[in-house]
Design an enzyme around this catalytic site. Sequence first.
Site, PDB file in Angstrom:
ATOM      1  CG  MET A   1      39.134  43.474  43.906  1.00 17.65           C
ATOM      2  SD  MET A   1      39.380  43.177  45.667  1.00 17.65           S
ATOM      3  CE  MET A   1      37.713  43.187  46.244  1.00 17.65           C
ATOM      4  N   PRO A   2      39.880  43.311  39.863  1.00 12.72           N
ATOM      5  CG  PRO A   2      39.393  43.999  37.711  1.00 12.72           C
ATOM      6  CD  PRO A   2      38.787  43.794  39.039  1.00 12.72           C
ATOM      7  CG  HIS A   3      44.105  43.475  43.121  1.00 14.34           C
ATOM      8  ND1 HIS A   3      43.146  42.489  42.992  1.00 14.34           N
ATOM      9  CD2 HIS A   3      45.123  42.914  43.817  1.00 14.34           C
ATOM     10  CE1 HIS A   3      43.565  41.391  43.587  1.00 14.34           C
ATOM     11  NE2 HIS A   3      44.769  41.618  44.101  1.00 14.34           N
ATOM     12  CB  ALA A   4      48.560  45.726  39.729  1.00 14.05           C
TER      13      ALA A   4
ATOM     14  CE1 TYR B   1      45.541  39.376  41.152  1.00 15.88           C
ATOM     15  CE2 TYR B   1      46.550  38.602  39.115  1.00 15.88           C
ATOM     16  CZ  TYR B   1      46.277  39.628  40.007  1.00 15.88           C
ATOM     17  OH  TYR B   1      46.729  40.889  39.751  1.00 15.88           O
TER      18      TYR B   1
END
Length: 147
Positions: free
Chosen positions: A65-68, A56
């Site tokens: 934009m890897p993030h959690a 996503y």
Amino acid sequence: MLYDLIDHDLIDVVNHDIDAWEDAVKITTRYLEQKGYVTANYADAIIQSTYDNGPYYVLCPGIAMPHARPEAGVIKTGLGIHIFPSAIEFGSDLGPANILLTLAAKDSDTHIEVIQALSEMLVDEENIAKLTAAISKNEVLDIIKAY
């Protein structure tokens, strides 16, 4: 604003190819972890979220934009910028990415602030091309100085 918002120690040009997107996530989050922005499990949270929800965070061709979620290990807000020499396949319909903007946002307001600052820079395709071609941290800093 973006130049001042980003910890310059979280910016790097990676000089070797990465085969697996999971390895790229681990590399980029390691910078955040070493500087006290996230806990050790943040990379695993991003990886698991990708398995569960898909990639996503691929924003457009070339940029991810890897993030959690904040509760997945965010200690304080930070943004890492990493340029890889070859594009990494995340399995997104938007294609692979070699610019990884790894985000650790403590809350949704800061998350939005960082994204707004980034969008000003990334709306210009010339900046994306310059970032893609960057071969040093100083080149990346020169690009973001105007933002």
